[in-house]
Enzyme design. Structure first.
Site, PDB file in Angstrom:
ATOM      1  N   TYR A  90     -27.403  12.601   2.755  1.00 20.28           N
ATOM      2  CA  TYR A  90     -27.378  13.653   3.779  1.00 20.28           C
ATOM      3  C   TYR A  90     -26.859  14.959   3.200  1.00 20.28           C
ATOM      4  O   TYR A  90     -26.327  14.995   2.097  1.00 20.28           O
ATOM      5  CB  TYR A  90     -26.470  13.218   4.943  1.00 20.28           C
ATOM      6  CG  TYR A  90     -25.033  13.012   4.531  1.00 20.28           C
ATOM      7  CD1 TYR A  90     -24.128  14.060   4.560  1.00 20.28           C
ATOM      8  CD2 TYR A  90     -24.585  11.773   4.070  1.00 20.28           C
ATOM      9  CE1 TYR A  90     -22.810  13.894   4.151  1.00 20.28           C
ATOM     10  CE2 TYR A  90     -23.274  11.597   3.661  1.00 20.28           C
ATOM     11  CZ  TYR A  90     -22.401  12.656   3.701  1.00 20.28           C
ATOM     12  OH  TYR A  90     -21.109  12.487   3.282  1.00 20.28           O
ATOM     13  N   THR A  99     -14.082  14.812   4.415  1.00 24.72           N
ATOM     14  CA  THR A  99     -13.038  13.836   4.073  1.00 24.72           C
ATOM     15  C   THR A  99     -12.526  13.993   2.633  1.00 24.72           C
ATOM     16  O   THR A  99     -11.424  13.565   2.326  1.00 24.72           O
ATOM     17  CB  THR A  99     -13.557  12.388   4.229  1.00 24.72           C
ATOM     18  OG1 THR A  99     -14.661  12.186   3.347  1.00 24.72           O
ATOM     19  CG2 THR A  99     -13.959  12.093   5.663  1.00 24.72           C
ATOM     20  N   ASP A 100     -13.346  14.608   1.767  1.00 23.93           N
ATOM     21  CA  ASP A 100     -13.019  14.566   0.338  1.00 23.93           C
ATOM     22  C   ASP A 100     -11.707  15.271  -0.008  1.00 23.93           C
ATOM     23  O   ASP A 100     -10.949  14.791  -0.862  1.00 23.93           O
ATOM     24  CB  ASP A 100     -14.161  15.169  -0.486  1.00 23.93           C
ATOM     25  CG  ASP A 100     -15.370  14.242  -0.561  1.00 23.93           C
ATOM     26  OD1 ASP A 100     -15.230  13.050  -0.229  1.00 23.93           O
ATOM     27  OD2 ASP A 100     -16.446  14.714  -0.949  1.00 23.93           O
ATOM     28  N   LYS A 129      -7.107   9.709   1.057  1.00 25.95           N
ATOM     29  CA  LYS A 129      -8.371   8.979   1.192  1.00 25.95           C
ATOM     30  C   LYS A 129      -8.335   7.791   0.243  1.00 25.95           C
ATOM     31  O   LYS A 129      -8.120   7.958  -0.961  1.00 25.95           O
ATOM     32  CB  LYS A 129      -9.556   9.897   0.880  1.00 25.95           C
ATOM     33  CG  LYS A 129     -10.903   9.266   1.200  1.00 25.95           C
ATOM     34  CD  LYS A 129     -12.056  10.245   1.026  1.00 25.95           C
ATOM     35  CE  LYS A 129     -13.386   9.587   1.364  1.00 25.95           C
ATOM     36  NZ  LYS A 129     -14.527  10.507   1.195  1.00 25.95           N
ATOM     37  N   THR A 186     -18.940  16.159   6.320  1.00 22.14           N
ATOM     38  CA  THR A 186     -19.908  15.162   6.778  1.00 22.14           C
ATOM     39  C   THR A 186     -19.972  15.099   8.293  1.00 22.14           C
ATOM     40  O   THR A 186     -21.021  14.780   8.866  1.00 22.14           O
ATOM     41  CB  THR A 186     -19.541  13.787   6.195  1.00 22.14           C
ATOM     42  OG1 THR A 186     -19.690  13.862   4.781  1.00 22.14           O
ATOM     43  CG2 THR A 186     -20.414  12.677   6.727  1.00 22.14           C
ATOM     44  N   GLU A 212      15.198  11.676 -18.168  1.00 24.64           N
ATOM     45  CA  GLU A 212      13.756  11.968 -18.173  1.00 24.64           C
ATOM     46  C   GLU A 212      13.510  13.467 -18.325  1.00 24.64           C
ATOM     47  O   GLU A 212      14.088  14.276 -17.593  1.00 24.64           O
ATOM     48  CB  GLU A 212      13.151  11.451 -16.854  1.00 24.64           C
ATOM     49  CG  GLU A 212      11.666  11.582 -16.769  1.00 24.64           C
ATOM     50  CD  GLU A 212      10.938  10.945 -17.936  1.00 24.64           C
ATOM     51  OE1 GLU A 212      10.282  11.700 -18.669  1.00 24.64           O
ATOM     52  OE2 GLU A 212      11.044   9.715 -18.104  1.00 24.64           O
TER      53      GLU A 212
HETATM   54  N1  ASP Z   1     -18.437  15.420   0.775  1.00 26.19           N
HETATM   55  C1  ASP Z   1     -18.048  15.363   2.171  1.00 26.19           C
HETATM   56  C2  ASP Z   1     -16.954  16.402   2.400  1.00 26.19           C
HETATM   57  O1  ASP Z   1     -15.852  16.183   2.032  1.00 26.19           O
HETATM   58  C3  ASP Z   1     -17.577  14.010   2.522  1.00 26.19           C
HETATM   59  C4  ASP Z   1     -17.137  13.828   3.928  1.00 26.19           C
HETATM   60  O2  ASP Z   1     -16.931  14.740   4.686  1.00 26.19           O
HETATM   61  O3  ASP Z   1     -16.951  12.656   4.295  1.00 26.19           O
HETATM   62  O4  ASP Z   1     -17.230  17.430   2.943  1.00 26.19           O
END
Ligand code: ASP
Length: 311
Positions: A30, A95-96, A166, A16, A286
């Site tokens: 976008y 960000t993803d 995130k 982004t 466990e």
């Molecule tokens: N979909 C975008 C990405 O991860 C979201 C972002 O960058 O905020 O490239």
């Protein structure tokens, strides 16, 4: 050498931060990964004239991140870090999956210089674009004397690659570090550090040199969980399974039985929590191993790296 080096390598991968929309008020409709690295730098007048080298390593929406891009990026980061005049590396990213790339690079390289991922929650055309300030902060951190390790900086907050995640789908200040808390803040170009830089032994690029990334999936425990999905993955040849359990990594009995059968059949299993913070504490009794404080996304990378190392 690090303290006298001042050049920062800026490696762009899309996201982004490089996204554009038709309208300045459109923050969701976008297209990511439209602008090249020079356009990102041109939007930050304070960086003009600073010693930078740039490289467009990829141009993608990070939701579509691939193991092949990871391998290319890791190699280019290692290349730039090895140059004596390079103080540190900045990576512009979506960000993803930023937290996945950060964790992978820290485990592979555990660099003695700073490697700083940054991103934006708003496209470059937005009224409230956060990319330029984040990029400026990232360059400041990449030049910070004595800094080392892979980190992320967004909204003025620095997170270790070992902790970053995130947390919010829309807010500008979208990232956190779980229980560990932020590593530092960048304020007016100055870094205010709160705790140690990320550390650890690097696995090295040899770990991924063969380019064969074992298939590892994430499954989630929840009310009414059924075993069929795990059985289908095992039948299809999955090599590892990360399970995001409830609470302290607890599992619906139907899912647990399927995972124990998968483990007995040779599939590696790691147990995490679907809680947003906190470890999976375990007892000797466990039977499905805990991933400790790793998030499910981190644990998937950890398990792939272990399998690539012959575990
Ligand atoms: N979909 C975008 C990405 O991860 C979201 C972002 O960058 O905020 O490239």
């Amino acid at each position: 050498m690090q303290d006298t080096a001042s050049t920062v390598a800026v490696l762009a991968t899309g996201g982004t931060i490089a996204g554009t929309a038709a309208s300045a008020t459109d923050n969701i409709g976008y297209s990511a990964a439209q602008l090249g690295v020079q356009a990102l730098l041109d939007a930050v007048p304070a960086l003009a004239g600073q010693p930078l080298v740039t490289e467009q390593v990829a141009q993608l929406d990070s939701k579509d991140m691939s193991h092949e891009v990871w391998a290319a990026l890791a190699q280019r980061v290692a290349h730039h870090l090895a140059q004596p005049d390079i103080a540190g590396v900045v990576i512009t990213h979506g960000t993803d999956t930023l937290e996945e790339t950060a964790y992978l690079l820290q485990r592979l390289l555990a660099p003695a210089k700073p490697v700083v991922l940054t991103a934006a929650m708003r496209p470059a055309t937005s009224l409230l674009r956060d990319g330029p300030q984040n990029l400026l902060d990232a360059v400041a951190l990449a030049r910070e004397s004595g800094a080392r390790g892979v980190m992320a900086v967004l909204a003025g907050t620095v997170h270790s690659a070992l902790d970053v995640r995130k947390l919010h789908s829309y807010r500008l200040d979208a990232f956190g570090s779980g229980d560990a808390g932020p590593l530092a803040y960048v304020e007016e170009g100055r870094v205010r550090r709160l705790r140690d830089w990320p550390a650890g032994e690097p696995l090295g690029l040899d770990r991924i040199a063969r380019g064969e990334w074992p298939w590892v999936e994430i499954v989630t425990s929840h009310a009414g969980a059924r075993p069929e999905a795990v059985r289908a993955l095992v039948a299809a040849g999955v090599r590892g399974l990360v399970v995001a359990g409830t609470g302290n990594g607890t599992l619906h009995h139907a899912l647990q039985d399927a995972l124990l059968a998968a483990q007995a059949a040779g599939v590696s299993v790691l147990r995490c929590t679907r809680c947003l913070a906190g470890p999976v504490l375990t007892t000797p009794a466990e039977r499905l191993p805990s991933a400790g404080t790793l998030t499910p996304a981190q644990a998937r990378i950890e398990l792939m790296l272990r399998l690539m190392g012959g575990a």
